[in-house]
Design a protein around this motif. Structure first.
Motif, short mmCIF file in Angstrom:
data_model
loop_
_atom_site.label_atom_id
_atom_site.label_comp_id
_atom_site.label_asym_id
_atom_site.label_seq_id
_atom_site.Cartn_x
_atom_site.Cartn_y
_atom_site.Cartn_z
N HIS A 92 0.82 -1.20 0.00
CA HIS A 92 0.00 0.00 0.00
C HIS A 92 0.86 1.26 0.00
N ASP A 93 0.59 2.15 -0.95
CA ASP A 93 1.20 3.49 -0.98
C ASP A 93 2.72 3.43 -0.83
N LEU A 94 3.33 2.48 -1.50
CA LEU A 94 4.78 2.27 -1.32
C LEU A 94 5.60 3.33 -2.04
N ASP A 95 6.48 3.97 -1.28
CA ASP A 95 7.51 4.87 -1.81
C ASP A 95 8.85 4.20 -1.55
N ALA A 96 9.64 4.03 -2.59
CA ALA A 96 10.93 3.35 -2.42
C ALA A 96 11.86 3.73 -3.56
N GLY A 97 13.13 3.44 -3.35
CA GLY A 97 14.12 3.72 -4.39
C GLY A 97 15.48 3.23 -3.95
N TYR A 98 16.51 3.99 -4.30
CA TYR A 98 17.89 3.60 -4.00
C TYR A 98 18.62 4.83 -3.47
N GLY A 99 19.04 4.77 -2.21
CA GLY A 99 19.67 5.95 -1.62
C GLY A 99 18.67 7.09 -1.54
N ASP A 100 19.04 8.23 -2.12
CA ASP A 100 18.14 9.40 -2.14
C ASP A 100 17.26 9.44 -3.37
N GLN A 133 14.25 8.43 -5.41
CA GLN A 133 12.94 7.78 -5.28
C GLN A 133 12.47 7.30 -6.65
N ILE A 134 12.11 6.02 -6.72
CA ILE A 134 11.63 5.40 -7.96
C ILE A 134 10.13 5.15 -7.91
N LEU A 135 9.65 4.65 -6.79
CA LEU A 135 8.23 4.30 -6.65
C LEU A 135 7.48 5.39 -5.90
N HIS A 136 6.26 5.68 -6.36
CA HIS A 136 5.43 6.71 -5.75
C HIS A 136 4.03 6.14 -5.50
N ASP A 137 3.72 5.88 -4.24
CA ASP A 137 2.38 5.43 -3.85
C ASP A 137 1.92 4.19 -4.61
N VAL A 138 2.80 3.24 -4.77
CA VAL A 138 2.47 2.02 -5.51
C VAL A 138 1.65 1.06 -4.65
N ASP A 139 0.58 0.55 -5.24
CA ASP A 139 -0.26 -0.46 -4.62
C ASP A 139 -0.22 -1.73 -5.46
N LEU A 140 -0.14 -2.87 -4.81
CA LEU A 140 -0.31 -4.15 -5.50
C LEU A 140 -0.62 -5.22 -4.48
N ASP A 141 -1.24 -6.29 -4.95
CA ASP A 141 -1.51 -7.41 -4.06
C ASP A 141 -1.49 -8.71 -4.85
N VAL A 142 -1.28 -9.79 -4.12
CA VAL A 142 -1.25 -11.14 -4.69
C VAL A 142 -2.06 -12.04 -3.78
N GLY A 143 -3.03 -12.76 -4.35
CA GLY A 143 -3.84 -13.67 -3.57
C GLY A 143 -3.21 -15.05 -3.46
N GLU A 144 -3.79 -15.89 -2.64
CA GLU A 144 -3.33 -17.27 -2.47
C GLU A 144 -3.30 -17.98 -3.83
N GLU A 145 -2.16 -18.57 -4.15
CA GLU A 145 -1.98 -19.36 -5.37
C GLU A 145 -2.25 -18.56 -6.65
N GLU A 146 -2.16 -17.23 -6.57
CA GLU A 146 -2.43 -16.39 -7.73
C GLU A 146 -1.16 -16.16 -8.55
N TYR A 147 -1.36 -15.86 -9.83
CA TYR A 147 -0.28 -15.58 -10.77
C TYR A 147 -0.47 -14.12 -11.21
N VAL A 148 0.43 -13.25 -10.75
CA VAL A 148 0.32 -11.82 -11.01
C VAL A 148 1.59 -11.35 -11.71
N VAL A 149 1.43 -10.49 -12.72
CA VAL A 149 2.59 -9.96 -13.42
C VAL A 149 2.61 -8.44 -13.32
N ILE A 150 3.82 -7.89 -13.38
CA ILE A 150 4.03 -6.44 -13.44
C ILE A 150 4.70 -6.14 -14.76
#
Length: 234
Positions: free
Chosen positions: A7-15, A17-34
């Motif tokens: 939920h709302d993931l902000d992340a990157g490398y050092g200073d 920032q690559i990701l801005h408010d990223v949401d994703l989910d994976v259910g049981e035994e689900e096949y999800v691609v990005i």
């Protein structure tokens, strides 16, 4: 309820920032691609789940447990396996030794896990004493995937599993991913071969410039004119 919830993931490398408010989910035994264009943050999103990026905000939960910003050595204990795109085998070790490294957190190597991997990838049984560095790219990818399966993860993260493979081996690699998923392991795959990945998956996410752009079933994304024109080559 989803197995993995980001939920709302902000992340990157050092200073950076690559990701801005990223949401994703994976259910049981689900096949999800990005999928998405180069530089969209696809691999960064996956690496963030496994604790390999700089955390800047948001949350990651797995099996209702908060693993936000946990290091990989903790994440693997939660039941998540990860196969990076590059440098994903120990070239000087044999196939069997590579697979055994996948069970390094256990007191002894589970033979039943080895047998399961060999059932998935019969060529690895035949070449168990061969140095991994002398194998083809496709076979090395099988070694890397097999090593990640040694702990019988609930969720397997695969970063570009078809990258660098000869065209005639791409379908075979996707078939292996299908079989792993059909055997009960949920998979989250980052893939440049977007059309093939979306054909096979349950759901897909399209990331653009580090943000969510689209999310739907693989079939719906393939049938979306805007997605097809902008990201799938028409």
């Amino acid at each position: 309820m989803s197995m993995l919830e980001v939920h709302d993931l902000d992340a990157g490398y050092g200073d950076l920032q690559i990701l801005h408010d990223v949401d994703l989910d994976v259910g049981e035994e689900e096949y999800v691609v990005i999928v998405g264009p180069n530089g969209a943050g696809k691999s960064t999103a996956m690496k963030s789940v496994f604790g390999l990026t700089t955390y800047m905000g948001g949350s990651v939960e797995f099996q209702s447990r908060d693993i936000t910003d946990s290091p990989p050595e903790e994440v693997i204990h939660e039941g998540i396996g990860y196969v990076p795109q590059n440098d994903n085998v120990f070239p000087s070790l044999t196939v069997r030794e590579n697979l055994e490294m996948g069970a390094y957190i256990l007191d002894e190597v589970p033979e039943e896990a080895l047998e399961t991997v060999f059932d998935h990838f019969p060529v690895l049984r035949e070449r168990s004493d061969q140095k991994a560095g002398t194998m083809s790219g496709g076979q090395q990818q099988m070694v890397a995937m097999g090593r990640a399966l040694m702990l019988d993860p609930d969720l397997l993260l695969l970063d570009e599993p078809s990258a660098g493979l000869a065209p005639d081996l791409v379908d075979e690699m996707f078939d292996h991913v299908d079989a792993i998923n059909e055997n009960g392991t949920a998979v989250l795959v980052v893939e440049q071969n977007a059309k093939e990945a979306l054909r096979r998956c349950d759901r897909g996410y399209v990331l653009v410039q580090g943000r969510n752009r689209y999310e739907n079933t693989g079939e719906a994304l393939l049938g979306d004119d805007e997605v097809r024109q902008q990201f799938l080559g028409g």
